[in-house]
Design an enzyme around this catalytic site. Structure first.
Site, PDB file in Angstrom:
ATOM      1  N   GLU A   1       0.870  -1.183   0.000  1.00 11.74           N
ATOM      2  CA  GLU A   1       0.000   0.000   0.000  1.00 11.74           C
ATOM      3  C   GLU A   1       0.901   1.224   0.000  1.00 11.74           C
ATOM      4  O   GLU A   1       1.804   1.324   0.826  1.00 11.74           O
ATOM      5  CB  GLU A   1      -0.904   0.020   1.238  1.00 11.74           C
ATOM      6  CG  GLU A   1      -1.863   1.217   1.231  1.00 11.74           C
ATOM      7  CD  GLU A   1      -2.643   1.417   2.530  1.00 11.74           C
ATOM      8  OE1 GLU A   1      -3.718   2.016   2.491  1.00 11.74           O
ATOM      9  OE2 GLU A   1      -2.140   0.988   3.598  1.00 11.74           O
TER      10      GLU A   1
ATOM     11  N   ASP B   1      -3.214  11.773  -1.483  1.00 10.43           N
ATOM     12  CA  ASP B   1      -3.366  13.236  -1.444  1.00 10.43           C
ATOM     13  C   ASP B   1      -3.777  13.734  -2.830  1.00 10.43           C
ATOM     14  O   ASP B   1      -3.141  13.396  -3.833  1.00 10.43           O
ATOM     15  CB  ASP B   1      -2.036  13.883  -1.038  1.00 10.43           C
ATOM     16  CG  ASP B   1      -1.649  13.523   0.388  1.00 10.43           C
ATOM     17  OD1 ASP B   1      -2.531  13.532   1.264  1.00 10.43           O
ATOM     18  OD2 ASP B   1      -0.466  13.220   0.631  1.00 10.43           O
TER      19      ASP B   1
END
Ligand code: SAM
Length: 211
Positions: A43, A117
């Site tokens: 991840e 983000d």
């Protein structure tokens, strides 16, 4: 994810180098870092680590690596890994742009990108984790039949990512514009997913491959 600076963060991570690496020293040692040789899922941008720790506990036949560049945030994942004694989870505090320096070509079976983000300003587009520069990194380290699984509440980032992946020649499947409407039983909610879904944001998800 912003966290208060902890001056002791690096020392803490160095004390736990059996499960977390803060440099490129694990290069060529990824397989032997784990107790068992089995597929590796990573991840990128693990944040506080709920997703990667829960995935590791639910899938003992997979080895997981959480990648989080912020040392102050990484501490929270290390704490979870120790408290819950998760054998098939290891952690890397590096920037995603360095992944080809750590992993061998084709070493990774799956990449998760969760609530990356969004970097909404056009001049910051290269920082988005689905920008072509990052896709090129993922293509190198993924197996030929490897997949990227991506979730985000951010509509702008989702649209950008579909465009970026399509232009890169990737195949997209299982595109879902409202994951929590009929949520799959095996969906593990990240910290951001829980927060933004509670505020009423719809969660987008897709799976992508290079072949
Ligand atoms: N995935 C978590 C979740 O869903 O709760 C955290 C989401 S948070 C918005 C994004 C995380 O990605 C931050 O912790 C940030 O430090 C990390 N990150 C951003 N860019 C990164 C990069 N280039 N390499 C590694 N980590 C990155």
């Amino acid at each position: 994810m912003r966290m208060r600076n902890k001056p002791w963060a690096e020392d803490y991570l160095l004390e736990h180098r059996d499960i977390v690496s803060i440099d490129l020293s694990q290069k060529d040692n990824i397989t032997s870092w784990f107790e068992k040789v089995q597929p590796i899922h990573i991840e990128v941008g693990s944040g506080m680590g709920r997703f990667i720790t829960e995935m590791a506990k639910a899938n003992p036949a997979i080895n997981y690596i959480g990648i989080e560049r912020d040392k102050n945030v990484m501490i929270r994942i290390v704490e979870k890994a120790i408290e819950q004694d998760i054998k098939n989870l290891r952690l890397l505090t590096v920037d995603a742009e360095k992944l080809t320096e750590i992993f061998n070509p084709g070493e990774i079976d799956r990449i998760y990108l969760n609530f990356s983000d969004p970097w909404p300003k056009t001049r910051h587009a290269k920082r988005r984790l689905t920008h072509a520069n990052f896709l090129s990194v993922y293509k190198t380290i993924l197996k030929d039949d490897g997949e990227i699984h991506f979730k985000t509440d951010n509509q702008g980032l989702f649209e950008f990512s579909i465009e970026s992946m399509s232009q890169f020649g990737m195949k997209l499947k299982n595109i879902n514009l409202n994951l929590h409407d009929n949520e799959p039983a095996d969906n593990i909610k990240t910290e951001y997913e829980e927060k933004f879904s509670a505020k009423g944001f719809r969660i987008n998800r897709l799976e992508a491959s290079f072949k």
